[in-house]
Design a protein around this motif. Structure first.
Motif, PDB file in Angstrom:
ATOM      1  N   ILE A 214       1.960  49.034   0.209  1.00 15.36           N
ATOM      2  CA  ILE A 214       3.022  50.015  -0.043  1.00 15.36           C
ATOM      3  C   ILE A 214       4.350  49.309  -0.307  1.00 15.36           C
ATOM      4  O   ILE A 214       5.019  49.555  -1.316  1.00 15.36           O
ATOM      5  CB  ILE A 214       3.143  50.995   1.143  1.00 15.36           C
ATOM      6  CG1 ILE A 214       1.893  51.887   1.234  1.00 15.36           C
ATOM      7  CG2 ILE A 214       4.406  51.854   0.998  1.00 15.36           C
ATOM      8  CD1 ILE A 214       1.836  52.771   2.453  1.00 15.36           C
ATOM      9  N   LYS A 215       4.748  48.411   0.603  1.00 18.39           N
ATOM     10  CA  LYS A 215       6.042  47.715   0.447  1.00 18.39           C
ATOM     11  C   LYS A 215       6.026  46.843  -0.819  1.00 18.39           C
ATOM     12  O   LYS A 215       7.005  46.816  -1.581  1.00 18.39           O
ATOM     13  CB  LYS A 215       6.299  46.848   1.686  1.00 18.39           C
ATOM     14  CG  LYS A 215       7.620  46.075   1.625  1.00 18.39           C
ATOM     15  CD  LYS A 215       8.804  46.966   1.954  1.00 18.39           C
ATOM     16  CE  LYS A 215      10.136  46.251   1.739  1.00 18.39           C
ATOM     17  NZ  LYS A 215      10.306  45.034   2.526  1.00 18.39           N
ATOM     18  N   GLY A 216       4.927  46.111  -1.053  1.00 13.49           N
ATOM     19  CA  GLY A 216       4.841  45.234  -2.215  1.00 13.49           C
ATOM     20  C   GLY A 216       4.898  45.992  -3.520  1.00 13.49           C
ATOM     21  O   GLY A 216       5.554  45.559  -4.478  1.00 13.49           O
ATOM     22  N   THR A 217       4.227  47.131  -3.576  1.00 12.35           N
ATOM     23  CA  THR A 217       4.221  47.943  -4.798  1.00 12.35           C
ATOM     24  C   THR A 217       5.616  48.459  -5.116  1.00 12.35           C
ATOM     25  O   THR A 217       6.038  48.479  -6.283  1.00 12.35           O
ATOM     26  CB  THR A 217       3.233  49.130  -4.657  1.00 12.35           C
ATOM     27  OG1 THR A 217       1.921  48.623  -4.383  1.00 12.35           O
ATOM     28  CG2 THR A 217       3.187  49.967  -5.918  1.00 12.35           C
ATOM     29  N   ILE A 218       6.344  48.847  -4.081  1.00 16.40           N
ATOM     30  CA  ILE A 218       7.728  49.309  -4.286  1.00 16.40           C
ATOM     31  C   ILE A 218       8.586  48.174  -4.841  1.00 16.40           C
ATOM     32  O   ILE A 218       9.379  48.362  -5.769  1.00 16.40           O
ATOM     33  CB  ILE A 218       8.316  49.842  -2.956  1.00 16.40           C
ATOM     34  CG1 ILE A 218       7.587  51.125  -2.535  1.00 16.40           C
ATOM     35  CG2 ILE A 218       9.825  50.088  -3.088  1.00 16.40           C
ATOM     36  CD1 ILE A 218       7.905  51.588  -1.123  1.00 16.40           C
ATOM     37  N   ILE A 219       8.424  46.965  -4.303  1.00 18.66           N
ATOM     38  CA  ILE A 219       9.230  45.811  -4.718  1.00 18.66           C
ATOM     39  C   ILE A 219       8.999  45.458  -6.188  1.00 18.66           C
ATOM     40  O   ILE A 219       9.934  45.172  -6.930  1.00 18.66           O
ATOM     41  CB  ILE A 219       8.941  44.597  -3.812  1.00 18.66           C
ATOM     42  CG1 ILE A 219       9.532  44.826  -2.421  1.00 18.66           C
ATOM     43  CG2 ILE A 219       9.493  43.299  -4.422  1.00 18.66           C
ATOM     44  CD1 ILE A 219       9.180  43.750  -1.413  1.00 18.66           C
ATOM     45  N   VAL A 220       7.727  45.484  -6.627  1.00 18.78           N
ATOM     46  CA  VAL A 220       7.430  45.050  -8.009  1.00 18.78           C
ATOM     47  C   VAL A 220       7.696  46.153  -9.035  1.00 18.78           C
ATOM     48  O   VAL A 220       7.634  45.898 -10.240  1.00 18.78           O
ATOM     49  CB  VAL A 220       5.975  44.551  -8.156  1.00 18.78           C
ATOM     50  CG1 VAL A 220       5.715  43.377  -7.246  1.00 18.78           C
ATOM     51  CG2 VAL A 220       4.959  45.663  -7.932  1.00 18.78           C
ATOM     52  N   GLY A 221       7.960  47.387  -8.570  1.00 22.85           N
ATOM     53  CA  GLY A 221       8.324  48.439  -9.521  1.00 22.85           C
ATOM     54  C   GLY A 221       7.283  49.510  -9.733  1.00 22.85           C
ATOM     55  O   GLY A 221       7.330  50.247 -10.728  1.00 22.85           O
ATOM     56  N   GLY A 222       6.304  49.622  -8.829  1.00 25.55           N
ATOM     57  CA  GLY A 222       5.334  50.706  -8.910  1.00 25.55           C
ATOM     58  C   GLY A 222       3.941  50.255  -9.320  1.00 25.55           C
ATOM     59  O   GLY A 222       3.724  49.128  -9.783  1.00 25.55           O
ATOM     60  N   VAL A 223       2.984  51.172  -9.155  1.00 29.90           N
ATOM     61  CA  VAL A 223       1.576  50.887  -9.455  1.00 29.90           C
ATOM     62  C   VAL A 223       1.393  50.537 -10.929  1.00 29.90           C
ATOM     63  O   VAL A 223       0.617  49.631 -11.281  1.00 29.90           O
ATOM     64  CB  VAL A 223       0.690  52.098  -9.081  1.00 29.90           C
ATOM     65  CG1 VAL A 223      -0.765  51.863  -9.498  1.00 29.90           C
ATOM     66  CG2 VAL A 223       0.772  52.379  -7.586  1.00 29.90           C
ATOM     67  N   GLY A 224       2.110  51.244 -11.805  1.00 29.16           N
ATOM     68  CA  GLY A 224       1.988  50.996 -13.242  1.00 29.16           C
ATOM     69  C   GLY A 224       2.328  49.564 -13.601  1.00 29.16           C
ATOM     70  O   GLY A 224       1.658  48.932 -14.428  1.00 29.16           O
ATOM     71  N   GLU A 225       3.364  49.023 -12.959  1.00 30.55           N
ATOM     72  CA  GLU A 225       3.774  47.635 -13.227  1.00 30.55           C
ATOM     73  C   GLU A 225       2.713  46.651 -12.749  1.00 30.55           C
ATOM     74  O   GLU A 225       2.456  45.629 -13.387  1.00 30.55           O
ATOM     75  CB  GLU A 225       5.110  47.359 -12.523  1.00 30.55           C
ATOM     76  CG  GLU A 225       5.782  46.059 -12.926  1.00 30.55           C
ATOM     77  CD  GLU A 225       6.222  46.018 -14.374  1.00 30.55           C
ATOM     78  OE1 GLU A 225       6.433  44.917 -14.892  1.00 30.55           O
ATOM     79  OE2 GLU A 225       6.343  47.105 -15.003  1.00 30.55           O
TER      80      GLU A 225
END
Length: 572
Positions: A214-225
């Motif tokens: 969850i935290k990592g996905t937010i940092i990189v800019g979302g699931v799409g990214e």
């Protein structure tokens, strides 16, 4: 990109990730204390009156905790750290090995589990004596014991090493402490303690992985990214349809090859079967298989996504080429410290999660070894023990073998490149064992001499091929193409990796086959040799029809009647 003169060196950057606060240590200690408390509860408060209750939970365990336990013991620290690295380096083709898990689940719910449940076995290898003779029972038990004692120290060592090098937690301190807590609750609490600690450990393990995602996905800019960066570098891919056995992940190796792998690791593995058989009836055991499959699917998908997340996070600066991570297994711990390091206590939860995976595998292994030593090595050869003596024996096995595992962790540390070789040899052991069980269930014409001959040939051949393959990899003669990685925007300085000249040495075809075919190779060779040996003339034997797969039983009964009539006519 910043000026190189203003950048820190990679070694200085690496040190910034090696921080483990008092809160992190506290979280880790609380997890260990809870596991010890469960052992005390089942060992001293809710005392177990019989050996059957100690080893099999009185064959009255509840379905949900057993499902958690099966998942926890199968998902070791090795797979928790290794799966993300696999997807980071090679792409998503590995995930399709779950096809094999699905096929094996269908197979064992219709054959292995019904047969073993009806026979009320404590040790799976007792079946080999009933179907063949005592020699096969000892052969199977020794194979499993060798496999387990080679695997368990590695299960503890790999996560301990990764976190020692990334967080600064000393392996010589943490490994013995963690192992001794595990030995304690396994020794005093038996299977019930193992199962209920596995429930806690699974929750911690899954919770830790979800936090990172969850935290990592937010940092990189979302699931799409996350998916976009993996898509452009061809990490998201299906297995190839090539018939080449040397292809690391073809559709055939991830389906057929992995089916044999899963048979060896589930269907003929005492650690897994002991929990299936600890349930009160066949219907619940079959439900446990499907519960286990769902759990494995869920955790495999989480681990796979975390590998793609790591690539999205380090898309511009690969930590492996830049030596920010000194070993491949450090990739996920590095991501954890990078993503969760600012939240005190979160790295501690993740360390607890990975060690939970290791602890569950260790406790299950020790409990199953206690069952194997009692049922397969003591009862067939020595005098009958009193209830008190039996309880002392099984607990002594847990303590002695547990301490040996602690000692072997420090031996494993010295192995270096031999580590992967040890893992391959232990995995190769399960192929011939799977072959012997499959012949027992499906081939009524195979006798004990044929099965033992096939097992010995299959084992030596599988060991030889696995050893030669791993040695070729260790020497650099056999390499696998990795996906593209970049270091064009690093925020620290590093020395570029040296370009190695490819070694012009042809590795024989058999040593280049995919690792997913090793178990299938050993299993197939075992069956072929056994079938050839069975062509010799041998005395006809009457078999209990319950020893065979349910769909064969009517045929076995008919054959037994025909053989009896033939014997009567000959005697006249």
């Amino acid at each position: 990109m910043p000026d190189n003169n203003e950048l820190d060196d990679v070694s200085a950057m690496r040190l910034t990730f090696q921080h483990f606060s008092l809160i992190d240590y506290s979280v880790f200690v609380i997890m260990l204390a809870m596991c010890g408390g469960i052992g005390i509860y089942f060992g001293f408060v809710k005392r177990q009156s019989s050996t059957q209750e100690y080893l099999m939970g009185g064959r009255n365990m509840k379905l949900v905790p057993v499902c958690f336990s099966l998942v926890a013991s199968y998902i070791s620290g090795i797979s928790l750290l290794g799966t993300p690295t696999e997807l980071y380096l090679y792409g998503t083709a590995y995930v399709f090995t779950l096809i094999g898990a699905l096929i094996v689940s269908i197979l064992i719910t219709r054959t292995f589990i019904p047969v073993f449940h009806e026979l009320q076995l404590t040790s799976a290898y007792e079946y080999l004596e009933l179907r063949f003779d005592k020699r096969l029972r000892v052969f199977g038990s020794v194979l499993f014991s060798v496999y387990l004692m080679a695997w368990l120290p590695i299960v503890i060592y790999v996560p301990a090493l990764a976190f020692n090098q990334v967080t600064g937690v000393n392996i010589h301190i943490v490994s013995p402490i963690v192992c001794l807590v595990c030995i304690f609750y396994t020794c005093v609490g038996g299977l019930k303690a193992v199962v209920w600690t596995d429930v806690i450990q699974t929750i911690v393990m899954i919770g830790a992985m979800i936090l990172v995602i969850i935290k990592g996905t937010i940092i990189v800019g979302g699931v799409g990214e996350v998916f976009n960066k993996s898509w452009v570098t061809s990490r998201i891919e299906f297995p190839s349809i090539s018939f080449d056995l040397t292809e690391r992940h073809s559709i055939w190796s991830v389906s057929i090859g992995s089916t044999f792998y899963w048979i060896g690791n589930i269907a003929v593995n005492q650690s897994m079967l002991q929990r299936f058989l600890a349930l009160p009836d066949l219907k619940m055991s079959i439900r446990a298989v499907w519960g286990f499959l769902c759990g494995v699917f869920f955790i495999a998908i989480i681990c796979a996504y975390s590998g793609l997340l790591a690539y999205a996070r380090y898309y511009e600066c690969d930590p492996l080429n830049s030596k920010l991570a000194l070993a491949k297994d450090q990739l996920l711990p590095l991501l954890v410290m990078d993503v969760l390091g600012e939240w005190k206590g979160m790295p501690g939860i993740f360390v607890a999660g990975v060690f939970s995976a290791a602890l569950s595998s260790l406790s299950t292994g020790l409990n199953s070894m206690a069952a194997v030593v009692l049922e397969d090595f003591w009862k067939p050869f020595f005098r009958k023990l009193s209830r008190r003596e039996t309880q002392i024996l099984v607990r002594a096995v847990v303590v002695i073998l547990g301490c040996i595992c602690v000692g072997l962790v420090f031996v494993v540390e010295k192995l270096g490149s031999v580590l992967q070789l040890t893992m391959s040899l232990s995995s190769a052991s399960m192929g011939p064992l799977a072959g012997i069980f499959l012949m027992g269930l499906f081939l009524p014409f195979i006798d004990s001499v044929s099965a033992l001959s096939g097992g010995i040939v299959g084992l030596t051949s599988a060991w030889w091929v696995a050893a030669q393959s791993q040695l070729a990899q260790a020497r650099g003669h056999l390499t696998f193409e990795e996906k593209e990685r970049y270091t064009f925007n690093c925020t620290y300085t590093f020395s570029p990796p040296l370009e190695r000249e490819p070694l012009e040495l042809e590795v024989p075809f058999l040593y280049r086959i995919s690792y997913l075919w090793f178990t299938a190779f050993g299993c197939t060779l075992t069956v072929v040799v056994a079938c050839l040996v069975s062509l010799r003339s041998s005395a006809r034997k009457q078999y209990d029809h319950r020893l065979f797969a349910p769909f064969l039983r009517a045929w076995v009964l008919t054959k037994n009647e025909v053989d009896q009539m033939d014997l009567k006519s000959i005697s006249r």
